[in-house]
Design an enzyme around this catalytic site. Structure first.
Site, short mmCIF file in Angstrom:
data_model
loop_
_atom_site.label_atom_id
_atom_site.label_comp_id
_atom_site.label_asym_id
_atom_site.label_seq_id
_atom_site.Cartn_x
_atom_site.Cartn_y
_atom_site.Cartn_z
N SER A 24 0.82 -1.05 -0.17
CA SER A 24 0.01 0.03 -0.09
C SER A 24 1.06 1.19 0.14
O SER A 24 2.18 1.24 0.39
CB SER A 24 -0.93 0.09 1.24
OG SER A 24 -1.63 1.32 1.64
N TYR A 66 -1.84 -1.86 10.44
CA TYR A 66 -1.88 -1.84 9.03
C TYR A 66 -0.55 -1.34 8.42
O TYR A 66 0.03 -1.81 7.59
CB TYR A 66 -3.02 -1.10 8.50
CG TYR A 66 -3.11 -1.07 7.12
CD1 TYR A 66 -3.87 -2.04 6.56
CD2 TYR A 66 -2.82 -0.05 6.10
CE1 TYR A 66 -4.22 -2.15 4.86
CE2 TYR A 66 -3.03 -0.02 4.68
CZ TYR A 66 -3.90 -1.23 4.27
OH TYR A 66 -4.26 -1.24 3.03
N LYS A 94 2.06 -3.14 6.19
CA LYS A 94 2.38 -2.85 4.84
C LYS A 94 3.97 -2.27 4.60
O LYS A 94 4.66 -2.71 3.70
CB LYS A 94 1.61 -1.51 4.38
CG LYS A 94 0.06 -2.20 4.49
CD LYS A 94 -0.15 -3.43 3.49
CE LYS A 94 -1.69 -4.03 3.17
NZ LYS A 94 -1.71 -5.06 2.65
#
Length: 283
Positions: A143, A155, A159
């Site tokens: 991402s 998150y 990532k």
């Protein structure tokens, strides 16, 4: 991989969003595709729709946060197509609450899906691609949050990890004829903000949505939800990934929206070095 027709791809998180966009673009290029997902009904619909275009596709259910299920999916892929040339580690969730509110379960789930499944993907499918003896490509979905810490902590950690893993393994696998790419999408029209629909039963009741509605990222979260609703078409992303596989791109970006932020981040890193420039470290 300048010739994709007749190759076999395994794509996780393939029933919707970016995964379905990638599976579709590869199938349109003549690739045989095994779609893998945790959502039974969505997977069946995706396979049926692609098969209706005369694409050679199949589907396999798996919770990729469990290594045994990913291994079983690999075994079914070999049984169905007899080889694998392309792995797309795409499955991802937007889980994990903010500081002071997260739980062990939310970390386990987010790390399991977003990072451990990618690690296991390399471990399980790398040797299968080598065994096929035709070269290959491994694409992992990170991402822009893998370059900029703009989301919730879980998150962002996963990532950044996917980016680091891909950068680390690219020269290693190049010696084996396998290219490594990392997909770093911006705002794509997906269901990422509703990730908890797929929380496995073993973690039910203990996992929260990524909590970006509080603290310093609140404004970003509100903007992100609207941006995703009006985001880039996943099929366009799939076409970029196909091109990235053909050209062995290291980084596959979907747009330039976050480029200034990346420049600013590395400017900050450079300033950190400037703070100690000219000093002689103690030995």
């Amino acid at each position: 991989m300048d010739k994709l027709e007749g190759k076999v791809a395994f794509v996780t998180g393939a029933a919707s969003g970016i995964g379905l966009g990638i599976a579709t673009a590869l199938a349109q290029a003549g690739v045989k595709v095994m779609l893998c997902d945790i959502e039974k009904d969505a997977l069946a619909r995706a396979v049926e729709a692609l098969a209706a275009t005369n694409a050679d596709v199949d589907g396999v259910l798996a919770d990729v946060s469990l290594k045994a299920e990913l291994q079983a999916a690999a075994d079914k892929t070999i049984a169905r197509f007899h080889k694998v040339n392309i792995l797309v580690n795409n499955a991802g969730v937007g889980g994990g609450a903010g500081y002071g509110e997260w739980t062990d379960a939310s970390w386990d789930w987010t790390i399991g899906v977003n990072l451990m499944s990618v690690i296991w993907g390399f471990e399980i499918f790398g040797p299968l691609i080598e065994k096929a003896g035709e070269g290959g490509q491994i694409v992992s979905t990170a991402s822009m949050a893998g370059h900029l810490p703009i989301t919730g902590p879980a998150y962002a950690v996963t990532k950044f990890g996917v980016v680091a893993l891909s950068e680390n393994l690219r020269p290693v696998l190049a010696e084996k004829g396998i290219g490594v790419s990392v997909l770093c999408p911006g705002f794509i029209r997906t269901n990422i903000m509703e990730s908890t629909r797929n929380v496995p039963s073993r973690l039910a009741g203990n996992v929260e949505e990524q909590d970006m509605a509080k603290g310093p990222v609140k404004a970003f979260a509100e903007m992100a939800r609207k941006a995703i609703e009006n985001g880039i078409d996943p099929l366009y992303v799939g076409e970029l990934v196909r091109e990235g596989i053909e050209g062995d791109w290291m980084y596959i970006f979907t747009d330039n929206e976050f480029e200034p932020g990346v420049d600013a981040r590395y400017k900050g890193v450079k300033e950190g070095f400037d703070m100690i420039r000219g000093r002689e470290p103690a030995r």
